[in-house]
Design an enzyme around this catalytic site. Structure first.
Site, mmCIF file in Angstrom:
data_model
loop_
_atom_site.group_PDB
_atom_site.id
_atom_site.type_symbol
_atom_site.label_atom_id
_atom_site.label_comp_id
_atom_site.label_asym_id
_atom_site.label_seq_id
_atom_site.Cartn_x
_atom_site.Cartn_y
_atom_site.Cartn_z
ATOM 1 C CE LYS A 35 -1.804 3.081 1.774
ATOM 2 N NZ LYS A 35 -1.520 4.446 1.302
ATOM 3 C CB THR B 155 -0.009 6.077 10.786
ATOM 4 O OG1 THR B 155 -0.146 7.441 10.434
ATOM 5 C CG2 THR B 155 -0.794 5.224 9.842
ATOM 6 C CD GLU C 238 12.045 0.091 11.111
ATOM 7 O OE1 GLU C 238 12.419 1.018 11.864
ATOM 8 O OE2 GLU C 238 12.613 -1.013 11.094
ATOM 9 C CB CYS D 193 12.577 8.275 9.845
ATOM 10 S SG CYS D 193 13.736 7.142 9.073
ATOM 11 C CD GLU E 268 9.121 12.609 12.243
ATOM 12 O OE1 GLU E 268 7.932 12.246 12.283
ATOM 13 O OE2 GLU E 268 10.037 11.894 11.797
#
Ligand code: NAD
Length: 519
Positions: A203, A260, A278, A312, A413
């Site tokens: 996805k 999420t 992750e 990230c 973040e």
């Protein structure tokens, strides 16, 4: 045959130089097939149209109808049939490895096309996207080699048994990926999951679906059994959620934001399904007084501003010993102002646009909020001036000072080209501040003292620590996050094991009935 069906043919006519000169060639090529890949079938999606925008110009370059929840069902049914018809799970490891090697070769042959497509879709520089394409090829090669060397175990027996621990594939794996490095994220999940003998439903993100679809074409050309792979671009809340909740999906491998990831963790808990997460980061980089300043500055700049900070592992909190703070900050600001901001297609560009205008606006809003809260903006802090870049999703590399580690700008973040510099004095106080975050993904340490480097590396809660370097990776070295940065491991041999379950088998060698049942 659609325009993109034979990508080998495309790569021979569409070399990187042509793309750099003329992005319209690429735009025409990718906009032709409005197709998603459902269990071996290319078809127009029934979902809402996804308009793909080149973030360097703001122009829509392609439109794609996405997948729906019904496509998830079709993909699962197709994967189930394919696993049974092809016997993929029972192919010997070296046989699966042959297909993986062929996929790696296809990626390598098409690296320029993949790079150009990813640059067009995400704004990343061609230098970066080409490196990502080559690393994706390397990931498939590694998985091919590693799967041939994974061993089952004969375990010590407590009786007249031959006892063994063997590994089996999980069945159908859902891979949910973010937009920042699509080809690398896809490969990092697809290669080990396929190597382990699974079927995979990808996805991809709405903001960057094209590279995943191209990868599906390459897997098809490489002879991956039909139906074993589906690529379903579409909204996470419907398509991603349905994939995770499907009872026949045996694992979700997710890369993306922490909120999420947490929601998917709940779904996995309900199903009692393994999940790899992750997630995000707010990584500290630390410059001690004895550091080689040239090396540190190069590392800090690369750590935060490459990929326009959309990484990230971006080193977004820069702790600098107070004895060198003024000098290092001055030099960082000068070097940051000198970075070349521009379109990712220009080989001289170091900092491309952000992935989308909406994301650029979010980054700008976070910097504005910090400014209003009293932070000093030492450089950047806005979009670049000039007509040439006005239409793109650009934001100047930004350095912020004058705040404590507890400020919002140091805790949330940003996922953009924004670093905060923070002075420190005492080593143990530094470690406490560096660890004072919900995240635990990465850390950079600059020092000439390797005892201190090792001491600090062990004290920092992070999945990866770099000493006198940053953002260096090897596919054979595991990658993971701790705290809100993730769960489970990718890469390395364990990365393949994470797509398998263990089974114990006891074989009786005695040939005699168990004594308990003796009359
Ligand atoms: P995101 O969480 O918004 O989306 C990631 C993927 O999840 C997308 O495909 C999205 O469509 C899907 N999704 C969204 N909601 C969903 C739901 N309810 N159910 C199922 N799927 C859903 O993240 P993003 O904005 O695409 O990516 C940026 C984030 O990814 C950042 O936080 C970054 O730190 C993180 N990231 C982490 C790593 C890592 O290895 N730790 C690597 C790259 C990016």
């Amino acid at each position: 045959m659609t325009m993109m069906a034979d990508s080998t043919m495309l790569s021979s006519v569409l070399v990187l130089d042509d793309v750099v000169k003329d992005m319209t060639t690429l735009r025409q090529l990718v906009s032709t097939p409005d197709e998603i890949f459902v269990a071996g079938v290319w078809k127009r999606g029934e979902g809402a149209a996804i308009n793909s925008v080149n973030p360097a110009t703001g122009e829509v370059f392609a439109s794609l109808h996405g997948a729906t929840v019904e496509d998830v069902e079709l993909a699962v049914q197709g994967a189930t049939k394919s696993l049974s018809a092809s016997g993929w799970a029972t192919w010997l490891p070296h046989e699966r490895a042959i297909v993986l090697h062929r996929i790696a070769s296809k990626i390598q042959e098409n690296a320029d096309l993949i790079a150009a497509l990813q640059t067009l879709d995400t704004g990343k520089t061609l230098r970066e996207t080409r490196a990502l394409a080559m690393s994706a090829a390397g990931t498939f090669k590694f998985a091919a080699a590693a799967v041939e060397t994974l061993e089952d175990a004969i375990t010590p027996s407590r009786g007249e048994n031959l006892t063994m621990s063997i590994y089996e594939p999980l069945g159908i794996v859902g891979a949910i990926t973010p937009w920042n490095s699509p080809i690398a994220s896809d490969a990092q999940k697809l290669a080990p999951a396929l190597a382990a003998g699974n079927a995979v439903i990808v996805k991809p993100p709405v903001w960057a679906p094209w590279v995943s679809l191209l990868l599906a074409r390459l897997c098809e050309e490489a002879g991956l059994p039909e139906g074993l792979l589906s690529v379903l671009p579409g909204p996470g809340r419907s398509v991603g959620d349905a994939l995770a909740r499907h009872p026949k999906v045996g694992k979700i491998s997710f890369t993306g934001g922490t909120s999420t990831g947490r929601a998917l963790g709940h779904v996995a808990a309900e199903k009692i399904m393994p999940i790899t997460l992750e997630l995000g980061g707010k990584s500290p980089t630390i410059i001690f007084a004895d550091a080689d300043i040239d090396q540190a500055i190069a590392g800090v700049l690369y750590g935060i501003f490459s990929s326009t900070g959309q990484s990230c592992i971006a080193g977004s909190r820069v702790f600098i010993h107070k004895s060198i703070y003024a000098e290092v900050v001055d030099r960082l600001v000068v070097a940051t102002r000198a970075l070349r901001v521009g379109p990712g297609s220009d080989p001289r560009t170091q900092v491309g646009p952000l992935v989308a205008h909406a994301h650029r606006d979010e980054v700008a809003a976070m910097v504005e909020a910090a400014r209003e809260a009293g932070a000093q903006i030492l450089c950047g802090g806005g979009a670049p001036h000039g007509e040439a870049m006005a239409a793109g999703a650009y934001y100047m590399p930004t350095i912020i000072a004058g705040v404590g580690n507890d400020a919002l700008i140091c805790q949330e973040e940003i996922f953009g080209p924004v670093a905060v510099v923070l002075p420190f004095d005492d080593e143990s106080d530094l470690v406490a501040q560096a660890n004072d975050t919900v995240f635990g993904l990465a850390c950079g340490i600059w020092t000439a003292d390797y005892r201190r480097a090792l001491r600090t590396a062990k004290a920092i809660a992070a999945g990866t620590v770099w000493v006198n370097t940053y953002k260096q990776f090897s596919i054979s070295t595991p990658f993971s996050g701790t705290k809100d940065s993730g769960l489970g491991t990718e890469k390395g041999r364990e990365g393949i094991r994470s797509y398998m379950r263990q089974k114990s088998i006891y074989l009786d060698l005695s040939g005699t009935p168990l004594p308990w049942a003796k009359q």
